[in-house]
Design a protein around this motif. Structure first.
Motif, short mmCIF file in Angstrom:
data_model
loop_
_atom_site.label_atom_id
_atom_site.label_comp_id
_atom_site.label_asym_id
_atom_site.label_seq_id
_atom_site.Cartn_x
_atom_site.Cartn_y
_atom_site.Cartn_z
N VAL A 18 0.63 -1.61 -0.32
CA VAL A 18 0.24 -0.01 -0.01
C VAL A 18 0.87 1.32 0.35
CG1 VAL A 18 -1.71 1.42 1.51
CG2 VAL A 18 -2.02 -1.15 1.04
N LEU A 19 0.80 2.05 -0.39
CA LEU A 19 0.95 3.30 -0.81
C LEU A 19 0.21 4.53 -0.65
CD1 LEU A 19 2.62 5.84 -1.89
CD2 LEU A 19 2.17 5.11 -3.82
N LEU A 20 0.35 5.19 0.08
CA LEU A 20 -0.87 6.18 1.05
C LEU A 20 -0.35 7.66 0.65
CD1 LEU A 20 -1.06 4.61 4.46
CD2 LEU A 20 -2.77 4.54 2.98
N VAL A 21 -1.61 8.47 0.31
CA VAL A 21 -1.67 9.69 -0.18
C VAL A 21 -2.46 10.95 1.02
CG1 VAL A 21 -2.51 11.20 -1.66
CG2 VAL A 21 -1.97 9.21 -2.52
N ILE A 22 -1.55 10.82 1.85
CA ILE A 22 -1.43 11.87 3.04
C ILE A 22 -1.42 13.65 2.83
CG2 ILE A 22 -1.29 11.84 5.05
CD1 ILE A 22 -2.04 9.63 4.80
N ARG A 23 -2.49 13.86 3.64
CA ARG A 23 -2.95 15.67 4.03
C ARG A 23 -0.77 16.36 3.96
NH1 ARG A 23 -7.27 15.80 8.18
NH2 ARG A 23 -7.74 14.62 6.88
N PRO A 24 -1.10 17.69 3.59
CA PRO A 24 0.25 17.67 3.79
C PRO A 24 0.25 18.83 5.35
CG PRO A 24 -1.16 19.72 2.64
CD PRO A 24 -2.09 18.37 2.82
N GLY A 25 1.62 19.18 5.55
CA GLY A 25 1.94 19.20 7.32
C GLY A 25 2.29 18.62 8.09
N LEU A 26 2.74 18.51 9.23
CA LEU A 26 3.50 18.10 10.42
C LEU A 26 2.65 16.94 11.18
CD1 LEU A 26 6.11 16.54 11.10
CD2 LEU A 26 6.63 18.69 12.89
N GLY A 27 2.40 17.86 11.97
CA GLY A 27 1.58 17.08 12.81
C GLY A 27 0.28 16.16 12.30
N ASP A 28 -0.71 16.99 11.59
CA ASP A 28 -1.89 16.40 10.97
C ASP A 28 -1.50 14.94 9.79
OD1 ASP A 28 -4.15 17.02 10.52
OD2 ASP A 28 -4.70 18.34 9.33
N CYS A 29 -0.53 15.22 9.12
CA CYS A 29 -0.06 14.17 8.05
C CYS A 29 0.78 13.16 9.08
CB CYS A 29 1.40 15.15 7.52
SG CYS A 29 1.92 13.61 6.65
N VAL A 30 1.93 12.90 10.07
CA VAL A 30 2.08 11.94 10.76
C VAL A 30 0.89 11.22 11.44
CG1 VAL A 30 2.80 11.18 12.36
CG2 VAL A 30 4.14 12.90 11.33
N ASP A 31 -0.34 11.87 11.85
CA ASP A 31 -0.99 11.20 12.65
C ASP A 31 -1.87 10.31 11.84
OD1 ASP A 31 -0.08 12.64 14.71
OD2 ASP A 31 -1.82 14.15 14.87
N MET A 32 -2.31 11.21 10.01
CA MET A 32 -3.12 10.65 9.88
C MET A 32 -2.43 9.32 8.70
SD MET A 32 -5.87 12.11 9.72
CE MET A 32 -7.37 11.35 7.94
N PHE A 33 -1.19 9.28 8.79
CA PHE A 33 -0.65 8.84 8.42
C PHE A 33 -1.02 7.18 9.31
CE2 PHE A 33 3.70 6.29 7.96
CZ PHE A 33 3.75 5.82 6.56
N ASN A 34 -0.59 7.45 9.97
CA ASN A 34 -0.18 6.51 11.21
C ASN A 34 -1.80 5.65 11.57
OD1 ASN A 34 2.32 6.21 12.25
ND2 ASN A 34 2.14 8.89 13.86
N LEU A 35 -3.00 7.03 11.52
CA LEU A 35 -4.10 6.19 11.58
C LEU A 35 -4.31 4.71 10.06
CD1 LEU A 35 -7.37 6.07 13.32
CD2 LEU A 35 -7.91 8.36 11.33
N CYS A 36 -4.46 5.68 9.49
CA CYS A 36 -4.32 4.82 7.81
C CYS A 36 -3.38 3.56 8.01
CB CYS A 36 -4.44 5.45 6.86
SG CYS A 36 -5.02 7.42 6.28
N SER A 37 -2.05 3.96 8.14
CA SER A 37 -1.36 2.59 8.52
C SER A 37 -1.71 1.61 9.43
CB SER A 37 0.12 3.10 8.38
OG SER A 37 0.27 3.65 9.48
N THR A 38 -1.89 1.79 10.26
CA THR A 38 -2.20 0.70 11.18
C THR A 38 -3.11 0.28 10.67
OG1 THR A 38 -1.85 2.32 12.61
CG2 THR A 38 -2.81 0.57 13.66
#
Length: 265
Positions: A139-159
């Motif tokens: 899986v390749l995830l397309v995530i919104r920009p930013g720092l906290g917002d980006c990392v948090d969404m990546f962690n939520l989705c990848s989990t």
């Protein structure tokens, strides 16, 4: 064939840019020397029936493409599923894996485009993770920009994906507007390297003016289909105008110059 590589593109929200990232990937593969008959594109589950820019691009470039279904979440589908009036989850997944296997035959790389955010389809047992898993596609995830917002969404989705046994390759940060958001987004790779070393940030993509000229700034998200689609329905894809094709070519140049293709493949 057995050497077919698959990449499943998912996103943090509906309208994250999965289909245009898929388009960018296909264009980048062509630019890096793959022939059009060595790659394929499929969106195995969708909510809408309209032709997308990605489908139009595939038509222009003679890339094998199935941009609609086999699974269409038409309005009322989930209720029908719960009432036992549709195929079972296993049958729905089998239709999808058959379609992916068919379009992937003899290809080197297949780009599989997800639907909505990761859990979409879970009510019928066919979430993006179920599909990626069944199709043996990392899986390749397309995530919104930013720092906290980006990392948090990546962690939520990848989990969600890893909990279902999927491999997550990493992320592409998409639609970065302005220098402030770019500065923040540029800090994400350091986090990934330190805390998620098995993953990678493959690209930091500024919001594309070239795409804007085609869509007039509107997000190209799926419009929900109102009715069930017959199996033999023909989904016509119109040709791109010369102007729009030129804009897409410029987008692909922009996309591929920012993409770490070597790490992805």
């Amino acid at each position: 064939g057995s050497t077919n590589m698959r990449i499943f593109v998912s996103g943090d929200v509906s309208g994250a840019g999965k289909s245009t990232v898929s388009l960018g990937l296909l264009g980048s593969l062509l630019k890096s020397g793959f022939k059009s008959d060595e790659i394929a594109y499929i969106k195995p589950a969708t909510q809408g029936l309209q032709a997308t820019l990605t489908a139009q691009y595939c038509l222009e470039k003679k890339i094998d493409c199935q941009h609609i279904g086999p699974l269409v979440f038409y309005r009322g589908f989930t209720k029908e599923f719960l009432d036992g009036k549709t195929q079972s989850s296993a049958d729905l997944l089998k239709e999808i894996t058959d379609a992916v296997d068919k379009i992937s035959f003899g290809k080197k790389i297949t780009v599989i485009d997800g639907v909505g955010y990761p859990a979409v389809g879970s009510i019928v047992g066919v979430s993006n993770a179920d599909i990626a898993n069944a199709c043996r596609a990392p899986v390749l995830l397309v995530i919104r920009p930013g720092l906290g917002d980006c990392v948090d969404m990546f962690n939520l989705c990848s989990t969600f994906f890893t909990s279902q046994g999927c491999q997550v390759l990493g992320l592409i940060i998409n639609k970065i507007e302005g220098s402030g958001l770019m500065k923040k987004s540029m800090c994400v790779p350091a986090y990934i390297e330190k805390y998620k070393p098995q993953c990678k940030v493959f690209a930091l993509l500024p919001k594309s003016e070239h795409l804007n000229t085609i869509t007039n700034g509107e997000i190209e998200a799926c419009q929900i289909a109102f009715r069930k689609v017959s199996a033999d329905a023909k989904h016509e894809v119109s040709r791109l105008s010369a102007q729009h094709l030129e804009a897409l070519e410029k987008f692909v140049v922009e996309f591929s110059s920012g993409l770490d293709m070597d790490s992805l493949l």
